[in-house]
Write a protein that holds these residues in place. Structure first.
Motif, mmCIF file in Angstrom:
data_model
loop_
_atom_site.group_PDB
_atom_site.id
_atom_site.type_symbol
_atom_site.label_atom_id
_atom_site.label_comp_id
_atom_site.label_asym_id
_atom_site.label_seq_id
_atom_site.Cartn_x
_atom_site.Cartn_y
_atom_site.Cartn_z
ATOM 1 N N PHE A 179 1.119 -1.243 0.181
ATOM 2 C CA PHE A 179 0.071 0.352 -0.453
ATOM 3 C C PHE A 179 0.985 1.405 -0.179
ATOM 4 N N TRP A 180 0.326 2.218 -0.829
ATOM 5 C CA TRP A 180 0.910 3.319 -0.700
ATOM 6 C C TRP A 180 0.261 4.713 0.187
ATOM 7 N N TYR A 181 0.415 5.640 1.379
ATOM 8 C CA TYR A 181 0.314 6.461 2.335
ATOM 9 C C TYR A 181 0.616 7.831 1.706
ATOM 10 N N ARG A 182 0.163 8.230 2.026
ATOM 11 C CA ARG A 182 0.540 9.942 2.133
ATOM 12 C C ARG A 182 0.429 10.701 3.768
ATOM 13 N N GLN A 183 1.204 11.339 4.160
ATOM 14 C CA GLN A 183 0.725 11.971 5.806
ATOM 15 C C GLN A 183 0.836 13.360 5.086
ATOM 16 N N GLN A 184 0.261 14.923 5.219
ATOM 17 C CA GLN A 184 0.599 15.343 5.125
ATOM 18 C C GLN A 184 0.921 16.343 6.483
ATOM 19 N N PRO A 185 1.496 17.334 6.096
ATOM 20 C CA PRO A 185 2.514 17.821 7.798
ATOM 21 C C PRO A 185 1.732 18.377 8.749
ATOM 22 N N GLY A 186 1.995 17.631 9.936
ATOM 23 C CA GLY A 186 1.012 17.574 10.602
ATOM 24 C C GLY A 186 -0.770 17.058 10.779
ATOM 25 N N LEU A 198 -2.344 9.412 8.674
ATOM 26 C CA LEU A 198 -2.183 9.326 7.223
ATOM 27 C C LEU A 198 -3.683 8.823 6.311
ATOM 28 N N THR A 199 -2.650 8.710 4.813
ATOM 29 C CA THR A 199 -4.322 8.567 4.201
ATOM 30 C C THR A 199 -3.830 7.481 2.898
ATOM 31 N N GLU A 206 -7.908 5.129 -4.714
ATOM 32 C CA GLU A 206 -8.933 5.209 -3.700
ATOM 33 C C GLU A 206 -9.117 7.385 -3.380
ATOM 34 N N SER A 207 -10.371 6.796 -3.435
ATOM 35 C CA SER A 207 -11.362 8.948 -3.894
ATOM 36 C C SER A 207 -10.379 9.786 -3.693
ATOM 37 N N GLY A 208 -9.769 10.330 -4.790
ATOM 38 C CA GLY A 208 -8.631 11.675 -4.321
ATOM 39 C C GLY A 208 -7.882 11.089 -5.463
ATOM 40 N N LEU A 228 -6.453 0.522 6.149
ATOM 41 C CA LEU A 228 -6.643 0.899 7.360
ATOM 42 C C LEU A 228 -7.017 2.020 7.012
ATOM 43 N N ILE A 229 -7.961 3.042 8.185
ATOM 44 C CA ILE A 229 -8.290 4.233 8.557
ATOM 45 C C ILE A 229 -7.942 4.766 9.324
ATOM 46 N N PHE A 230 -6.984 5.777 9.628
ATOM 47 C CA PHE A 230 -5.862 6.107 10.548
ATOM 48 C C PHE A 230 -7.132 7.197 11.020
ATOM 49 N N GLY A 231 -7.225 7.145 12.451
ATOM 50 C CA GLY A 231 -7.615 8.778 13.035
ATOM 51 C C GLY A 231 -6.549 9.728 13.416
#
Lengths: 114, 111
Positions: A33-40, A43-44, A58-60, B99-102
């Protein structure tokens, strides 16, 4: 758990350019899987990297902006295309664990777009 | 223009005290939950997980509690140490394998 590495660990890029991030796992895994974590922020999920077929987005998130390759069961790449400052984030790959539900993460790639 | 990141909730505890980090999840159909610890400059590290057929699970110095009635998850850290300082995320698996993160909670441990 699997040992996951990512390259590069960080980069500073100019807007309009593209960057390809690599994710390498020390054992064969079905799901990556690949996620993005914008500053502060949290994870999406961007997409699921499927071996032998197109990634599931995923959507978007769209393939033209975030093309993904998965040539085998230990490796995947994520490209961030035509970058803008809004793409400045940490990009993380993850793999499923042996039980199939849990996920383990790589160290991340910190991208800054100027 | 520059985007402004959300300010994470912060929990500050004294070294040696117990910490409790809370999380509300969104999907009543979620059947699997994970707590992650993320230190600065690193990827999220798996701490402990729990399935929906359980309401409590213990690990080394950590306990996860699940209340399905109110869709609430908590992580308890016993005898908190400076090395526990990090951002903690809960994540739910919504049966789709994703997984959906808080939003995350920043734990700060005072020596």
């Amino acid at each position: 758990s699997a040992v996951i590495s990512q390259k590069p660990s960080r980069d500073i890029c100019q807007r309009g350019t593209s960057l390809t991030i690599q994710c390498q796992v020390d054992s064969q895994v079905t799901m990556m899987f690949w996620y993005r974590q914008q500053p502060g922020q949290s994870l999406t999920l961007i997409a699921t990297a499927n071996q032998g077929s197109e990634a599931t987005y995923e959507s978007g998130f769209v393939i033209d902006k975030f093309p993904i390759s998965r040539p085998n069961l230990t490796f995947s790449t994520l490209t961030v295309s035509n970058m803008s400052p809004e793409d400045s984030s940490i990009y993380l790959c993850s793999v499923e664990g042996l039980a199939g539900d849990e996920q383990y993460f790589g160290p991340g790639t910190r991208l800054t777009v100027t | 223009g520059e985007s402004v990141g959300l300010h994470l909730p912060t929990l500050s505890v004294q070294e040696g005290d117990n910490s409790i980090i809370n999380c509300a999840y969104s999907n009543s159909a979620s059947d699997y939950f994970i707590w992650y610890k993320q230190e600065s400059g690193k990827g999220p590290q798996f701490i402990i997980d729990i399935r929906s057929n359980m309401d409590k699970r213990q690990g080394q110095r950590v306990t996860v509690l699940l209340n399905k009635t109110v869709k609430h998850l908590s992580l308890q850290i016993a005898a908190t140490q400076p090395g526990d300082s990090a951002v903690y995320f809960c994540a739910e698996n919504n049966q789709g394998g994703k997984l959906i993160f808080g939003q995350g909670t920043e734990l700060s441990v005072k020596p």
